[in-house]
Design a protein around this motif. Sequence first.
Motif, PDB file in Angstrom:
ATOM      1  N   PHE A  39       0.700  -1.181   0.050  1.00  0.00           N
ATOM      2  CA  PHE A  39      -0.054  -0.085   0.146  1.00  0.00           C
ATOM      3  C   PHE A  39       0.860   1.192   0.106  1.00  0.00           C
ATOM      4  N   GLY A  40       2.075   1.142   0.755  1.00  0.00           N
ATOM      5  CA  GLY A  40       2.955   2.394   0.663  1.00  0.00           C
ATOM      6  C   GLY A  40       3.443   2.470  -0.767  1.00  0.00           C
ATOM      7  N   PHE A  41       3.894   1.633  -1.670  1.00  0.00           N
ATOM      8  CA  PHE A  41       3.959   1.581  -3.083  1.00  0.00           C
ATOM      9  C   PHE A  41       3.038   2.002  -3.789  1.00  0.00           C
ATOM     10  N   ILE A  42       1.634   1.737  -3.741  1.00  0.00           N
ATOM     11  CA  ILE A  42       0.605   2.220  -4.349  1.00  0.00           C
ATOM     12  C   ILE A  42       0.321   3.737  -4.154  1.00  0.00           C
ATOM     13  N   SER A  43       0.418   4.045  -2.779  1.00  0.00           N
ATOM     14  CA  SER A  43       0.628   5.598  -2.367  1.00  0.00           C
ATOM     15  C   SER A  43       1.662   6.340  -3.395  1.00  0.00           C
ATOM     16  N   PHE A  44       2.658   5.768  -3.277  1.00  0.00           N
ATOM     17  CA  PHE A  44       4.170   6.355  -3.911  1.00  0.00           C
ATOM     18  C   PHE A  44       3.441   6.616  -5.505  1.00  0.00           C
ATOM     19  N   LEU A  45       3.006   5.769  -6.258  1.00  0.00           N
ATOM     20  CA  LEU A  45       2.666   5.777  -7.485  1.00  0.00           C
ATOM     21  C   LEU A  45       1.525   6.814  -7.761  1.00  0.00           C
ATOM     22  N   ALA A  46       0.486   6.520  -6.741  1.00  0.00           N
ATOM     23  CA  ALA A  46      -0.642   7.680  -6.859  1.00  0.00           C
ATOM     24  C   ALA A  46      -0.018   8.924  -6.744  1.00  0.00           C
ATOM     25  N   LEU A  47       0.549   9.318  -5.880  1.00  0.00           N
ATOM     26  CA  LEU A  47       1.184  10.847  -5.492  1.00  0.00           C
ATOM     27  C   LEU A  47       1.998  11.061  -6.809  1.00  0.00           C
ATOM     28  N   LYS A  48       2.870  10.341  -7.115  1.00  0.00           N
ATOM     29  CA  LYS A  48       3.839  10.751  -8.347  1.00  0.00           C
ATOM     30  C   LYS A  48       2.836  11.038  -9.727  1.00  0.00           C
ATOM     31  N   GLU A  49       1.862  10.185  -9.770  1.00  0.00           N
ATOM     32  CA  GLU A  49       0.891  10.488 -10.966  1.00  0.00           C
ATOM     33  C   GLU A  49      -0.060  11.767 -10.823  1.00  0.00           C
ATOM     34  N   TYR A  50      -0.298  12.163  -9.407  1.00  0.00           N
ATOM     35  CA  TYR A  50      -0.848  13.294  -9.396  1.00  0.00           C
ATOM     36  C   TYR A  50      -0.116  14.746  -9.329  1.00  0.00           C
ATOM     37  N   LEU A  78       8.428  18.887  -3.313  1.00  0.00           N
ATOM     38  CA  LEU A  78       7.980  17.557  -3.512  1.00  0.00           C
ATOM     39  C   LEU A  78       8.654  16.482  -2.991  1.00  0.00           C
ATOM     40  N   PHE A  79      10.252  16.804  -2.901  1.00  0.00           N
ATOM     41  CA  PHE A  79      10.876  15.563  -2.016  1.00  0.00           C
ATOM     42  C   PHE A  79      10.339  15.369  -0.827  1.00  0.00           C
ATOM     43  N   TRP A  80       9.889  16.444   0.060  1.00  0.00           N
ATOM     44  CA  TRP A  80       9.471  16.195   1.329  1.00  0.00           C
ATOM     45  C   TRP A  80       8.008  15.639   1.368  1.00  0.00           C
ATOM     46  N   ALA A  81       7.292  15.646   0.205  1.00  0.00           N
ATOM     47  CA  ALA A  81       5.943  15.355   0.161  1.00  0.00           C
ATOM     48  C   ALA A  81       6.243  13.673  -0.143  1.00  0.00           C
ATOM     49  N   TYR A  82       7.402  13.295  -0.880  1.00  0.00           N
ATOM     50  CA  TYR A  82       7.611  11.836  -0.990  1.00  0.00           C
ATOM     51  C   TYR A  82       8.175  11.251   0.376  1.00  0.00           C
ATOM     52  N   LEU A  83       9.019  11.911   0.889  1.00  0.00           N
ATOM     53  CA  LEU A  83       9.485  11.432   2.136  1.00  0.00           C
ATOM     54  C   LEU A  83       8.354  11.105   3.302  1.00  0.00           C
ATOM     55  N   SER A  84       7.522  11.669   2.989  1.00  0.00           N
ATOM     56  CA  SER A  84       6.360  11.491   3.952  1.00  0.00           C
ATOM     57  C   SER A  84       5.486  10.168   3.966  1.00  0.00           C
ATOM     58  N   ILE A  85       5.703   9.778   2.780  1.00  0.00           N
ATOM     59  CA  ILE A  85       5.008   8.282   2.648  1.00  0.00           C
ATOM     60  C   ILE A  85       5.721   7.320   3.498  1.00  0.00           C
ATOM     61  N   PRO A  86       6.830   6.962   3.540  1.00  0.00           N
ATOM     62  CA  PRO A  86       7.470   6.118   4.479  1.00  0.00           C
ATOM     63  C   PRO A  86       7.243   6.101   5.907  1.00  0.00           C
ATOM     64  N   LEU A  87       7.195   7.411   6.138  1.00  0.00           N
ATOM     65  CA  LEU A  87       6.856   7.809   7.532  1.00  0.00           C
ATOM     66  C   LEU A  87       5.590   7.593   7.960  1.00  0.00           C
ATOM     67  N   GLN A  88       4.539   7.906   7.121  1.00  0.00           N
ATOM     68  CA  GLN A  88       3.297   7.747   7.471  1.00  0.00           C
ATOM     69  C   GLN A  88       3.067   6.367   7.602  1.00  0.00           C
ATOM     70  N   PHE A  89       3.357   5.530   6.498  1.00  0.00           N
ATOM     71  CA  PHE A  89       3.257   4.012   6.607  1.00  0.00           C
ATOM     72  C   PHE A  89       3.949   3.088   7.988  1.00  0.00           C
ATOM     73  N   TYR A  90       5.069   3.897   8.340  1.00  0.00           N
ATOM     74  CA  TYR A  90       5.840   3.473   9.502  1.00  0.00           C
ATOM     75  C   TYR A  90       4.987   3.781  10.771  1.00  0.00           C
ATOM     76  N   TRP A  91       4.606   4.953  10.734  1.00  0.00           N
ATOM     77  CA  TRP A  91       3.438   5.089  12.072  1.00  0.00           C
ATOM     78  C   TRP A  91       2.332   3.979  11.932  1.00  0.00           C
ATOM     79  N   ALA A  92       1.855   3.691  10.812  1.00  0.00           N
ATOM     80  CA  ALA A  92       0.677   2.721  10.687  1.00  0.00           C
ATOM     81  C   ALA A  92       1.227   1.103  11.067  1.00  0.00           C
ATOM     82  N   SER A  93       2.465   1.235  10.860  1.00  0.00           N
ATOM     83  CA  SER A  93       3.277  -0.308  10.845  1.00  0.00           C
ATOM     84  C   SER A  93       3.386  -0.664  12.469  1.00  0.00           C
ATOM     85  N   ILE A  94       3.494   0.251  13.244  1.00  0.00           N
ATOM     86  CA  ILE A  94       3.655   0.426  14.600  1.00  0.00           C
ATOM     87  C   ILE A  94       2.521   0.495  15.446  1.00  0.00           C
TER      88      ILE A  94
END
Length: 318
Positions: free
Chosen positions: A73-84, A98-114
């Motif tokens: 799902f993190g990869f899907i979010s990356f593809l969707a954001l890149k397309e957007y 935009l770099f910081w926007a992409y960086l938020s993806i692994p952080l957001q999914f890390y919060w979910a994972s823990i």
Amino acid sequence: MFNLFFSDNPVVIVFVVILGLLIVATIISYILRKKNSEHDYTELKQRINSWWVMVAMFAFALLSGVTASIIFFGFISFLALKEYFSIIPTRKVDRRVLFWAYLSIPLQFYWASIGWYGMFIIFIPVYMLLFIPFRLVLLGETKHFLRAAGSIHWGLMITVFSISHLAFLTILPATEANANTTSFSGPGLILFTVLLTQLNDVAQYLWGKSLGKRAIVPHISPNKTWEGFLGGVFTTALLGTLVAPFLTPLEAWYGFLAGAIIGIAGFIGDITVSALKRELDIKDTSAMIPGHGGILDRLDSLTFTAPLFFHFVRYTAF
């Protein structure tokens, strides 16, 4: 692998049913192409082939465990954001943000994972909301500042924040004690959300085609009618009633409410992305998925159904 077809895991059973439907659809498509060679069935073939790939990837992610699901799902979010970002107007200086926007993806999914719900629920809506304009200010460019800040953050909300709720569903049984929860709750909840979202799109389309007369938003999506909307929501609510006890900890009555929520939210997500495409004067967000358009074209309804269903099930069953 052979034992999967005889599993009592409800998620596996649903995927086996979906597999059977895809086989039937493939056979029908082949027969149509052979019998009516003068007609062009290229788009139909592309759509079915794409569904094979999407279902296979989705099934692998759900049946491979929590980590694989979250990464998927993190990869899907990356593809969707890149397309957007590829379709909205941006300034040259915005590329540094935009770099910081992409960086938020692994952080957001890390919060979910823990299972850190507090940080998960405010990281993008609050912290990224504050950080993005601050970073834009440091660039020193004020022309179209508001458009840049708003469009970047809104993109994060629909492509990362919304989709990350599916990732958090995978760990609900591990972080909340509930007597009704089975070992299949995480994948079951995700499958319930995605399955009903997709079936809601189909139901609203079929009801609209057969009975639709009164358009809801003719200037945005002229094919969306009140008849299609109401028929789709009621159909999805009934499906939720039947499927919820099978895939989720929800009882049938709550399943009906969940189905209605998904039906309504799916419609809103669909027309919201349609409004975006209308403004940009494009038919599809990309050609990434043959026969379907872009990834945002497939996720439009899910960007609204995922967070709403997540909060509904979290507060009613966990």
